[in-house]
Design a protein around this motif. Sequence first.
Motif, PDB file in Angstrom:
ATOM      1  N   LEU A  65       0.949  -1.208  -0.120  1.00  0.00           N
ATOM      2  CA  LEU A  65       0.281  -0.121  -0.128  1.00  0.00           C
ATOM      3  C   LEU A  65       0.913   1.050   0.013  1.00  0.00           C
ATOM      4  O   LEU A  65       0.736   2.026  -0.555  1.00  0.00           O
ATOM      5  N   VAL A  73      -0.953   4.148   7.754  1.00  0.00           N
ATOM      6  CA  VAL A  73      -1.648   3.918   6.874  1.00  0.00           C
ATOM      7  C   VAL A  73      -3.001   3.910   8.083  1.00  0.00           C
ATOM      8  O   VAL A  73      -2.925   2.671   7.946  1.00  0.00           O
ATOM      9  N   TYR A 110      -4.168   2.217  -6.411  1.00  0.00           N
ATOM     10  CA  TYR A 110      -3.632   2.101  -4.581  1.00  0.00           C
ATOM     11  C   TYR A 110      -4.789   1.404  -3.885  1.00  0.00           C
ATOM     12  O   TYR A 110      -4.325   1.567  -2.993  1.00  0.00           O
TER      13      TYR A 110
END
Length: 395
Positions: A65, A73, A110
């Motif tokens: 990621l 994240v 993404y």
Amino acid sequence: MIDVILKKGKEKAVHQRHPWVFSGAIDRVKGKPANGDIVRLVNAGGDFMAYGFYNDQSRVALRLLEWDENKAVDETWFRTRVAEAVDGRKNILSTGETNTCRLIFSEADYLPGLIVDRYADHLAVQVLTSGMERMMPVVIDELRKLLNPKSIFDKSDASSRQHEGMDTENVVLFGDNPPESVEVTENGVRYNINIAEGQKSGFYCDQRDNRRIVAAHAKGKKVLDCFSYTGGFTLNALYNGATSVTSVDSSALAIETLKENIKLNKLDASKHRAIQSDVNKQLRAFKETGETFDIIVLDPPKYAPSRSALDRASRAYKDLNRIGMLLLNKGGLLATFSCSGAMDLETFKQVLAWAALDASKQVQFIGQFCQPEDHPVRSSFPEGEYLKGLLCRVF
């Protein structure tokens, strides 16, 4: 956050920001992360490389990621990615001629394992990874804030979910059940979409540009649209002055929806013939009766789901295109496609060359087709380029 240690010598793809790490590239895991957890990927020396979703049931054990260790994240990270993807499609939806497109395209945006398609005021999603499944409450909330849809429907029936240890889903995530028929517009052509019962997420918006290109050749021509589904190529050809269009699909629901779409667009139904049949069987029937066409569209389902199936798929593509070539009038056009990611364009050209040889035909490649801008290809993830096609003149 649990560390996953990469085997020495396996760093190159990660450095190049390829989003997949296969299970065979992992040396060991410090701890026992649950499937769907976000973990830290480190190299053999313990240096940080990336954050990613973990799943020990999948051949792709890590879906990466973020490569910046200082970027968390978290919920904000996912909301930002969703907003960026939606914003990147505004130009497609701003013309007034199109209100359907792919808003989020998995790794290309993404957000590995997340597909979101817009159909007017309704959204259809497919969630294909355990990590993204966990983030869906955040994703749904952000989509509601950005788009205020009437419904969000989960069409996560793809077989790839099984590789992540997940069951299929077909449920409402927000709002009421989408109506049996949702009207959308693409390039000024109107379609009724059945989100809940239709194939994939309900419609194939990846052929938007290619339908327009093929239709530009249709005026005064006799057209055959194979694997027609609900009529994308058919409707565009009729709109652009085709003398007649024959549509062939094995799905009764698709054929009925196609007929309704012809009425919806007030097109001349006398110029259209719908045949519910296996395409390969029907092509052979046309050959037996001697019927020919000026333009043939071949848009089959995915014949090669993996590289191991490529040889078998190549034979199937060759046979399909060989028969198509035999049904074309001299100088006719063949618009032929492959949505198999394992089949690259050069291999597809070779398959068509073999088909032409077997059919004793001469073929010119006069155009190439690809997926549209709402299905982008990430530079570090060439596997996202799945749709390719060729426009051929056949002699």
